[in-house]
Design a protein around this motif. Structure first.
Motif, short mmCIF file in Angstrom:
data_model
loop_
_atom_site.label_atom_id
_atom_site.label_comp_id
_atom_site.label_asym_id
_atom_site.label_seq_id
_atom_site.Cartn_x
_atom_site.Cartn_y
_atom_site.Cartn_z
N THR A 71 13.59 35.65 -18.66
CA THR A 71 12.76 35.32 -19.69
C THR A 71 12.09 36.27 -20.11
O THR A 71 11.81 36.70 -21.30
N LYS A 72 11.56 37.45 -18.97
CA LYS A 72 10.87 38.74 -19.62
C LYS A 72 11.75 39.61 -20.55
O LYS A 72 11.38 39.93 -21.33
N GLU A 73 13.12 39.58 -19.83
CA GLU A 73 14.04 40.74 -20.76
C GLU A 73 14.03 39.84 -22.26
O GLU A 73 14.26 40.50 -23.27
N SER A 74 14.39 38.39 -22.25
CA SER A 74 14.53 37.93 -23.54
C SER A 74 13.25 37.94 -24.28
O SER A 74 13.72 38.27 -25.40
N PHE A 75 12.22 37.91 -23.95
CA PHE A 75 11.14 38.23 -24.88
C PHE A 75 10.89 39.45 -25.25
O PHE A 75 10.66 39.62 -26.33
#
Length: 1853
Positions: free
Chosen positions: A412-416
């Motif tokens: 999720t962090k990488e996607s954000f």
């Protein structure tokens, strides 16, 4: 081409290939096993020879060389080329992907085509086509497809050397024509392989076979997908093949056993085929999947995601945003819409992982598209951060960021981050402002939303650090504070790093340093170091390298005055700087003139020495790591460093903190590695100059000194920390230094010595098994040729000891026996002794076999005794010891022995199984008894008394006392009861430990040795089945928890092993057992199962089978079991049955099992429903089991509790996250809550409301709930408010808690108004509920109410119910609650004082408190209401005059209700200034008037706080009043039973004494101080409570400044103080020791460091101070401390404790030898400096005599305790005493230490006396025959470790 030319060219080519091959490095890996057909008979001889080497090589290099020879031979002729091509390509079809041989062949096989392209192509085509066409060999087809996909480019792309021959082909590519020929075969091969592998009967395969099939399918689909994508198109793939591949792909994806990776690959294959077969391409596939059209009907969600993910994988980025459709939709946006479909957002872990990875993939593809093409304005607006689609994206990301799986959070962090990059790349207008507002919103969210900091860290590069700091200037400080919280530390560190990294680019260096450096330095604390502060600080300094100088200089200026945190920070900076060569050179240039005083030109040695001796562990360890660690692994430690390290180890191995010891060992390991590398470099040095030899000698001396310290630390009586640390460091010596440089540094001789071996042999008796393990490991590491096995007497002693200990009734002894036996296996002479001593016929020379047979014979003898009397066996032959020894030895059978003597081992195992079953039957009557803890299978009759007596003698007498225990029917009743209780304990111990060992033996047999059909199997299938039935019986019928828990351990092992078997009869057994147990649960006629004791072992059966079920089975057994259990737990027809109780208990165990992980989560909602319904049962047993199940479910769903308060916000979860994860529960909880609320309205009791409200109270409003109305928790509000009217008090309280989680800051005012409007005197339950809700709402939402300017409205609404706190309200409990509400408003300074409505509240509250009528005390809740009224009035009094407050407090302290007084005292304690009248009142109350314990505690706390205030001197000019108070408190403390009150009295008396001493001399002071010191001495012992000892330590530390300066303190009192200090410095609590050390260090005359130092160093300093008195009393005190030691405790049948189980020492830290050594050293110094006029010294007081073991007290009855005795007389007494002590251990010559009773105690006594003898013998040259006799006898001891050797040396003077 002529023949000669061809041959010449072939030779050149072959030479070229050979040179290329030889350049490759041959790894030392295993040789590859190949199955090849031999070459034709007419083949070339070189090919045949090379083929033989390839097939049967001697080493890997020869196998690689065979390939080279084959390639060279291939150029000889066309036939040779064909044969070699066939051989090599067949090899490629068999070799794994990463095999070295495969890499070599695939790289060079195409060189054959340089000479014979046609022959090479024909042969290759034939080999691969043959493999693809062989339908009987699917693995061959797989390998062929793999060859085509992975190696085709290298095999069929031929490139020659132009310089070799001009007419050779310059680069003919054979790949395309080859692929066109085999393409149909490849497609058909894929179809055939899928059919044979996937559609086989997977359910009948074993776990290993099923796992293999899935791996093969994964590889096949992956290669097939790659082939389809690279080499297929719409033109060359037929409709029939595509349809079949599509069908296969969809079938595989929908299968329940399909793993996630395989599903994803199938999705890619389906997407490729769909793209080839449909004219619309991929545009229509998304809608077909979502709408379930065509082939995609009834696809499960995971399969749908796999297909959509396949679209992303096979599409280019620009293809996703090419508008080819008439509806202006883009494929990329369609995929995004599909990802955001709610159906995919479930609680399934696989679904969440797949979904977030898909979104991450989408962001990468979109970024790729942005960089390769331009976006239209319509598309840009769709991707704007404020668009509707992006709002849904952010909502999804917040939910995913809060997921319980770490992989989801990281993705999720990488996607954000990618999403932010997308918006940045598009340069969208307003996106920066949008993200700025997002940062502000995120920072306002509660701390439970941990993702908020990670999200802000992603936005800082876009928003800017300056912008963020202008909005929230305190943000860096708050983040640094968060580093103390383990849950927030990583997120805070991440954001801090981004902030200072971005900030340095935005401002100047000077401004950046002004912002960050002071903040990091001032905010550092010890807690932060645990959670990554050092790494963060290092990154900060590296961001601006100039900052390092500033920080080091700032901290170094006054390092002696720095507090602990700053010292750690200083050393941390130096360690960071040492990694920079530039900074070190800079320091060297700067400090070159002071090189002698500076360490590495950086820090003064004085500073490092100060840190190493510091009292705080973190400072010590920081300094030690600085010395031990180095950026260069070969850096030689300096002499000064090694001296400091040696000094540090002398005093630091006794620390009890595990983390400290781990860090110490880590530093030691790094130091040893440095020494190892440095020694290696020094040995290689060619120039043997003086410097090299000097360094080697220094290293040798250091290693010897350190090794000696560690060996000497293993003395008898050493505490656990010392022994454990020393053994680990010795282990490091053995592992790192001994093997490589033991001879060079001189430790090999020490390791091979007798003393080293004997010391480690004694450690085998250590009470901690980890120490035994290390000791045995060190013993076994000594080479056999270095062992002194000729000492047969020692080996015989060890054998005798092992036999005795194995049959001991004490469990620790049996463990020792097992380790001694493992050591004896290494001793060749042991077999000889064993055969001669026990008449064993040595048919085998294998020690393990002989010992096992001997143990089995001994076990059979004990079984015979047990058959006669189990109670007798418990005393003399408890069986479990021998079983333990057998299990220990059985686990070490070498495989070669198993193969060599398989029949022998099989017979041993069969004999062992028979004995195990026999023992199990013997003890079954105990462990299966309904109350095994007190079971004694006999009545108290004359014939049974003898058995009881024997058991008592075995369990108690043999360990503690010599005399035989007297027991008969005429004994006292309490003695008989005690005898029966102890005997029952012994019997149970024998029974359950025997079951434990049998279970572990059976588990080990199945786990450690091959099973059928392996030829080395020791067990048949029938044996395994019998073992399984044994475990089922034990777990289902055993009632004792220890027994069935250990049975579970063994059962778990066999299940794990059986699941992995290939034999169907074996791997099907766990399933059969599971069905058997589930059937037994549902069978009401089965009386074996126990419904009480949480169903006893039944849950363990199910848990053991399901938790070990292999993942390749797709959790089939788990699904079936959960379905059955949830049916039993949930369906009404099973209500009131044992089956339902069993179901609840088993479900509880399964939900708690962490090994089931995410597999169990989907069943949580159904479990919650079953548990809540279970609360409705009429049966208490069902309700109890349901409550336990509910508790485990709450832990599974919300995680482990982070605070003790269940309803804390830290234990909560967002409501939206919860209901997204468990959507089925929303309607269920809503319906149940509404039904419960209706029941409350009707006045019914609704037990199910408790779990409902508990669950709701764990939820919190979601920040995005307003955008999602389908799962809004506000729908629960009205029902919860109705529940606040319940007639049950706890339910009302719980409902008020739950309401908080349902209210948002936006509607809190509406809820408050609603609650106020429904309040009424006629409904007191409803009024109470409303008041509770108002209190909690105001406390929780106070800040938001102020922020929204709603405080006036709130106060106005609450003022409308002021009558509830007035006299008009007859219910005292609601009145008290209302007063609490108004007290809170006053404390928060809400403006309602002018409102007339509150005047009545003030008046009625005052009347209530001051009214002491008898009738008011009998009213319910009267005390509670008065307490609330008092609190209200005291809070209100703060707004009035001080005199009014004093008067009120005095009145309240006289109130008859202790609750009122207690509340008043709590208020007074919080005051900064105490009025004199109040102090006088307290002074009067504590002297006998106040009787309530808690009130007295508070009073003493208050008086202790204000006792030294100067202002109180005026009210009592006569100090004797306070003196009487001190005497009263001392007397009261001696009689006080309450630990809390005693602690406060001790604290107060200490403050009072210090206050007296600070004044002038007082007449009563000497007597008072002496009485107080006696009190301190009484409570300084370790048998007292820890808090009391801490207060004693603080009090003694307070008076140290006055000790030598105040005339009222006599010399005797001073010595009493130092004696107490010695006792406290050996206390078990590190807090006590540190308090004393801190107090002492400030007043030590010889403390050159002028700071706090370690307690171990302070001990020696205190002994020196005593010696410096130079008085007979002082030196006699040293003698007392040397001789003082408690004798072994006796034991009587009427005492409270028993000795069946060792309880250990009350003080696990105290070391008698350490104190004795310190006192002996100080005594020696004192005697050396004694005046010549009194030589020889006559200083020994008569009072030292009672401390001798030999009783001499009766020699004189006169009172001569103050008389002195001569040194000669004392020496004679001492020699007699040593002889007396030795008589207790005189069997040392013939016995091992383990077998001598109380050997530790007597040896410690003897050692202390020997050390004293050595010192005193210098001044009294008297030879003692008794001492000489003791000395000679000790030299004959069978085992002479370090301690006995030390005693011998001391007595040899």
């Amino acid at each position: 081409m002529v023949k000669g030319e061809k041959h010449t060219m072939g030779t050149a080519t072959a030479w070229h290939m050979g040179q290329t091959l030889k350049r490759g490095k041959v790894r030392d890996s295993h040789m590859e096993q190949l199955i090849l057909d031999p070459p034709p008979e007419n083949a070339d001889d070189d090919i045949k020879a090379a083929f033989t080497e390839l097939l049967m090589p001697e080493n890997p290099s020869q196998q690689i060389g065979a390939v080279e020879k084959l390639l060279c031979a291939s150029v000889k002729s066309e036939e040779c080329a064909k044969v070699v091509t066939d051989i090599l390509l067949t090899c490629l079809l068999q070799l794994p992907s990463k095999a070295q041989l495969r890499i070599k062949i695939s790289k060079f096989v195409s060189s054959i085509a340089l000479e014979y392209p046609k022959e090479y192509e024909e042969t290759a085509l034939e080999v691969i086509c043959c493999a693809l066409s062989n339908t009987k060999n699917p693995l061959g087809i797989m390998q062929a497809i793999k060859l085509v996909v992975e190696d085709a480019s290298s095999i069929f792309s031929v490139h020659g050397e132009r310089s070799e021959r001009k007419h050779v082909t310059e680069g003919k590519d054979l790949l395309k024509p080859f692929l066109s020929k085999i393409h149909p075969l490849v497609l058909q091969g894929i179809l055939n392989c899928i059919t044979q592998l996937w559609y086989s009967n997977k359910e009948t395969l074993s776990s290993i076979e099923a796992s293999q099939v899935l791996q093969e399918m994964q590889q096949l689909i992956k290669n097939s997908t790659t082939y389809l994508q690279k080499h297929c198109s719409k033109d060359n793939i037929g409709n029939n093949e595509s349809c079949k591949l599509l069908e296969h792909g969809l079938n595989i994806m929908t299968h329940q056993l399909c793993p996630l990776d395989l599903r994803i690959n199938c999705g890619q294959m389906v997407a490729i085929i769909h793209n080839y077969c449909n004219e619309d391409g991929l545009d229509s596939l998304v809608q077909n999947v979502i709408c379930e059209d065509g082939h995609y009907v009834a696809l499960p969600p995971l399969a749908q995601l796999a297909v959509i993910n396949g679209i992303l994988c096979v599409s280019q980025g620009k293809e996703l945003y090419t508008n080819n459709k008439c509806n202006n939709m883009y494929l990329g946006l369609e995929i995004l819409e599909a990802i955001l479909t709610p159906v995919f957002q479930s609680n399934d872990g696989s679904m969440a992982v797949t979904l977030i990875r898909m979104f991450q993939h989408w962001t990468l593809r979109t970024l790729e598209a942005i960089k390769s093409s331009s976006f239209s304005s319509n598309l840009r607006s769709s991707l704007h951060p404020s668009s509707t689609v992006m709002s849904r994206v952010f909502e999804y990301l917040w939910l995913s960021w809060d997921h319980f799986l770490d992989s989801v959070k990281h993705a999720t962090k990488e996607s954000f981050q990618n999403l932010v990059k997308i918006h940045t790349e598009l340069s969208l207008e307003g996106s920066v402002a949008h993200y700025t507002e997002m940062c502000k919103t995120l920072l306002l969210q509660p701390s439970s939303r941990k993702y908020k900091l990670s999200a802000v860290s992603c936005l800082v590069p876009v928003v800017g650090c300056q912008t963020l700091l202008s909005y929230e200037p305190q943000l860096p400080g708050l983040l640094l504070t968060s580093l103390k919280d383990s849950a927030m530390a990583s997120h805070a560190a991440e954001l801090l790093e981004v902030l200072f990294t971005v900030h340095v680019k935005e401002v100047s260096q000077a401004k950046w340093q002004d912002v960050w450096l002071p903040l990091f330095i001032s905010s550092f604390s010890q807690e932060m170091q645990t959670f990554g502060y050092e790494l963060l600080f290092k990154k900060l300094l590296l961001t601006s390298p100039e900052s390092l100088d500033i920080v080091v200089e700032t901290l170094s200026e006054s390092c002696d005055k720095l507090e602990m945190e700053k010292l750690c920070l200083l050393i941390m900076c130096v360690k960071i700087g040492r990694q920079s060569t530039y900074w070190q050179k800079k320091c060297q240039e700067k400090n070159a003139q002071h090189s002698d005083d500076l360490w590495k030109f950086i820090l003064p040695y004085k500073t490092i020495k100060f840190c190493l001796k510091h009292i705080h562990e973190s400072v010590q360890l920081s300094a030690l790591s600085l010395l031990c660690e180095s950026p260069k692994s070969t850096e030689i430690p300096e002499k000064e460093e090694m001296d400091l390290i040696i000094d540090y180890y002398h005093y630091s191995t006794t620390n009890q903190s595990p983390s400290y010891r781990q860090h110490l060992v880590k530093c030691t390991k790094k130091l040893f590695l440095r020494i190892k590398e440095a020694t290696r470099i020094l040995k290689k040095s060619r120039n043997s100059n003086e410097n090299v030899m000097h360094n080697l000698n220094c290293l040798r001396e250091f290693c010897k000194d350190l090794f000696n310290i560690m060996i000497q630390n293993l003395f008898i009586g050493a505490n656990t920390a010392r022994r454990g640390t020393s053994l680990v460091i010795l282990e490091l010596f053995n592992e790192i230094l001994y093997k490589d440089c033991g001879t060079c540094i001189g430790i090999d001789e020490m390791i091979h010595s007798h003393m080293y071996v004997d010391t480690l042999l004694y450690v085998l008796n250590d009470s901690y098994e980890n120490n035994k393990i290390i000791a045995l490991k060190l013993l076994l590491a000594i080479p056999k040729d270095k062992l002194h096995s000729q000492d047969e007497r020692k080996i015989e002693c060890l054998i005798n000891a092992a036999c005795d200990l194995a049959s001991s009734s004490r469990p620790p002894d049996t463990v020792t026996a097992s380790y001694v036996l493992k050591y004896l296996l290494k001793e060749p002479v042991a077999l000889k002794i064993l055969s001669s001593k026990f008449s064993i016929n040595l048919q085998s020379q294998e020690p393990l076999e002989v010992f096992l047979k001997f143990l089995l014979q001994s076990l059979q003898s004990e079984v015979t005794v047990a058959q006669e009397s189990l109670l007798k066996a418990a005393a003399y032959g408890p069986m479990y010891g021998l079983l333990l020894c057998i299990r220990t030895l059985l686990s070490s059978i070498p495989k070669d022995q198993l193969d060599k003597n398989h029949c022998v081992w099989k017979s041993i195992v069969r004999e062992l199984l028979a004995v195990c079953y026999e023992v199990s039957e013997l003890v079954a009557s105990v462990v299966r008894n309904s109350s095994p803890e007190g079971h004694l299978p006999m009545d108290l009759e004359p014939e049974s008394v003898g058995s009881l007596k024997a058991v008592l003698q075995a369990s108690i007498g043999n360990q503690q006392i010599e005399n035989e225990i007297n027991l008969s029917l005429d004994s006292k009743p309490d003695e008989l009861v005690k005898a029966q209780a102890v005997s029952a304990q012994m019997l149970l111990l024998c029974a359950w430990r025997s079951v434990k060992e049998i279970s572990l033996i059976l588990g080990d047999l199945l786990q450690n040795y091959p099973l059928y059909p392996d030829h080395l199997s020791l067990l048949t299938v029938e044996d395994v089945k019998i073992i399984g039935q044994y475990f089922l019986m034990q777990l289902s019928e055993t009632k004792h928890r220890g027994a069935f828990e250990q049975s579970y351990t063994g059962f778990n092992r066999i299940c794990e092993q059986l699941w992995q078997c290939n034999e169907e009869q074996l791997y099907s057994l766990p399933d059969e057992w599971l069905r058997e147990v589930l059937y037994a649960i549902q069978n009401d006629n089965d009386d074996r199962l126990c419904a009480t004791r949480r169903s006893a072992g039944v849950p363990f059966i199910v848990q053991g089978i399901l938790s070990t079920e292999p993942s390749v089975r797709g959790a089939v057994s788990l699904k079936n079991t959960m379905t059955t259990l949830l049916k039993l737990a949930g369906e009404h027809q099973y209500k009131g049955t044992d089956a339902r109780i069993h179901a609840f208990n088993i479900l509880r165990a399964l939900y708690r099992d962490t090994r089931l992980g995410d597999l169990i989560v989907p069943y949580a909602p159904t479990g919650i429903k079953a548990a809540i319904n279970g609360y409705k049962s009429d049966s208490w047993a069902e309700r109890n089991s349901a409550s336990l199940l509910f508790s485990s479910l709450i832990t599974r769903m919300f995680g482990v509790k982070k605070t003790q308060d269940d309803l804390s916000r830290k234990n909560s979860m967002s409501a939206l996250v919860f209901f997204r994860r468990y959507p089925d529960l929303y309607d269920f909880l809503k319906t149940e809550l509404e039904n419960g609320a209706c029941g409350v309205k009707e006045g019914k009791l609704v037990p199910a409301l408790f779990p409902l409200l508990l669950l709701l109270a764990r939820l919190s409003p979601s920040p995005i709930e307003s955008r999602n109305t389908t799962l809004s928790i506000s729908a629960f509000t009205s029902a919860v408010i109705q529940c606040t009217s319940s007639s049950i008090f706890q339910l009302r309280n719980l409902a008020s808690h739950a309401l908080i989680s349902l209210v948002t800051p936006d509607n809190v005012l509406d809820v408050i108004n609603q609650l106020c409007s429904k309040a009424s005197l006629t409904d007191q339950n409803g009024l109470h509920g409303s008041l509770l809700c108002l209190i909690k709402l105001l406390k929780y939402f106070h800040d938001s109410i102020i922020k929204n300017n709603e405080s006036d409205s709130v106060v106005k609404s609450i003022a409308g119910i002021s009558w509830s706190a007035a006299e008009s309200n007859p219910c005292l409990i609601t009145r008290a609650c209302a007063l609490e509400l108004f007290t809170f408003l006053i404390r928060k300074k809400c403006s309602f004082m002018n409102l007339h409505a509150f005047n009545e509240v003030n008046d009625s509250s005052f009347m209530l408190v001051t009214c002491n009528s008898q009738g008011s005390h009998h009213q319910p809740w009267s005390a509670l209401c008065k307490r609330a009224a008092s609190k209200y009035l005291l809070q209100f009094s703060q707004t009035t005059k001080p005199d009014t407050m004093s008067e009120l407090v005095c009145k309240l302290l006289s109130n008859s209700d202790y609750e009122v007084r207690l509340m008043c005292l709590s208020y007074v304690e919080a005051l900064d200034d105490l009025p004199v009248p109040v102090f006088l009142k307290l002074f009067d109350q504590v002297q006998g008037k106040e009787q309530h314990k808690e009130c007295l505690i508070q009073m003493f706390k208050i008086m202790n706080k204000f006792v030294s205030c100067v202002v109180y001197e005026q009210f009592d000019a006569n100090w004797e009043g306070r003196g009487r108070l001190l005497s009263y408190c001392v007397e009261r403390a001696g009689e006080e039973a309450s630990i809390e009150l005693l602690t406060e009295i001790l604290c107060f008396t200490s403050s009072l004494v210090v206050f007296f001493l600070s004044k002038n001399s007082l007449s009563f002071l000497g007597t008072s101080v002496y009485g107080w010191l006696e009190l301190m001495k009484t409570f300084s012992g370790s048998e007292n409570d820890a808090e009391a000892r801490i207060q004693v330590a603080s009090g003694i530390s307070y008076i140290l400044p006055f000790l030598h300066s105040h005339q009222s303190i006599s010399g005797e009192a001073k010595l009493d103080v130092y004696e107490i200090l010695i006792t406290l410095l050996q206390d078990d609590s590190d807090v006590v020791r540190n308090v004393v050390a801190t107090g002492c260090a400030k007043h030590l005359e010889h403390n050159e460091l002028q700071g706090t130092i370690q307690p171990t160093r302070v001990l020696e300093a205190v002994c020196d101070i005593i010696a410096h008195f130079h008085t007979p009393e002082a030196l006699t005190l040293l003698l007392k401390l040397i001789l003082k030691e408690d004798a072994p405790e006796g034991f009587g049948l009427t005492q409270d404790d028993d000795r069946v189980f060792d309880k250990g020492e009350m003080n696990g830290y105290r070391e008698v030898r350490t104190v004795a050594q310190a006192c002996v050293k100080s005594l020696a110094k004192a005697l050396d400096s004694w005046s010549d006029s009194v030589h020889p010294p006559t200083f020994i007081k008569q009072e030292v005599i009672p401390y001798l073991c030999l009783s001499l007290a009766d020699q004189s009855q006169n009172d001569i305790k103050n008389d002195v005795i001569s040194l000669g007389t004392f020496m004679n007494m001492l020699s007699d005493d040593m002889n007396h002590v030795y008589n207790f251990i005189s069997s040392l010559e013939s016995k091992a230490l383990y077998c001598i009773k109380n050997v530790d105690t007597w040896l410690v006594k003897l050692g202390c006396r020997a050390a004293l003898w050595k010192v005193l013998s210098v001044y009294c040259c008297t030879e003692s025959p008794l001492v000489k006799l003791v000395f000679l006898n000790l030299t004959k001891s069978a085992m002479k470790g370090t301690y006995i050797t030390e005693i011998i040396n001391n007595l040899s003077v």
